[in-house]
Design an enzyme around this catalytic site. Sequence first.
Site, PDB file in Angstrom:
ATOM      1  N   ASP A  33      -7.350 -16.549  -7.273  1.00  0.00           N
ATOM      2  CA  ASP A  33      -8.583 -15.606  -7.750  1.00  0.00           C
ATOM      3  C   ASP A  33      -9.182 -16.043  -8.247  1.00  0.00           C
ATOM      4  OD1 ASP A  33      -9.795 -13.109  -7.492  1.00  0.00           O
ATOM      5  OD2 ASP A  33      -8.759 -11.749  -9.163  1.00  0.00           O
ATOM      6  N   ASN A  81     -10.840  -7.570   2.162  1.00  0.00           N
ATOM      7  CA  ASN A  81     -12.168  -8.839   1.870  1.00  0.00           C
ATOM      8  C   ASN A  81     -13.255  -8.589   3.523  1.00  0.00           C
ATOM      9  OD1 ASN A  81     -10.039 -12.140   0.581  1.00  0.00           O
ATOM     10  ND2 ASN A  81     -11.735 -10.238  -0.514  1.00  0.00           N
TER      11      ASN A  81
END
Length: 253
Positions: A33, A81
């Site tokens: 991340d 995503n």
Amino acid sequence: MNFRDLVYRLYARRVEGRLDHDQVPKHIGVILDGNRRWAKASGGSAVQGHQAGADKISELLGWCDETDVEVVTLWMLSTDNFDRPEHELKPLLGIIENTVRNLAADGRWRVHHVGTLDLLPPETQTVLKEAQESTSHVDGIIVNVAVGYGGRQEIADAVRSLLLEHAEKGTSFEELAEVVSTDLISEHLYTRGQPDPDLVIRTSGEQRLSGFMLWQSAHSEYYFCEVFWPAFRKVDFLRALRDYAARHRRYGA
């Protein structure tokens, strides 16, 4: 080498020297991340951030190899995503494809895809399948590439697979209800046959799982690191292992 780099190397060597390899986690899950925030902070684009994050993966696997880790799961693309704009998603998929090709070509890793293939473009599906097939014989770290992955989706897929398998056998719902168990569901997960993650690392300072390995991480230890993924260093990795080794896993006892 400047003074700061020298101090960092000496500190990393000190941490590594005190690491008990008998206490190293066998399976590490990593939530990669902070690529876009790293890029923004350095004045770059999101694509540059994703590429920098991809470049960091080979370093991480090298560190894992040095410390006797056996399985690494890398969350590279979540089902969420897919909501990103096309101009960002398309190059990201290209970076992932190149990364997976490079992992397979390295020769040291056994690449295994975890996720829903049907959600991915045909080219990405082909790359993942070929990488898995070409490295199936490799006796090295199992590298799970979580692409098109969501924890809830995995559990739904596992239950669907379980139902279809028993439907083909002619098992009635009543009979299936008698035998269904956590072990039986585990046999239909993307990671079937693998140990559950002992340690889950998330970079960028966020302190949540966001759906990562919801079933498998029931007894995992978590380590949240403040640095963005592209800036993740060996000393950060070693700190995570040291922190893990200092914990006492009781499994509810």
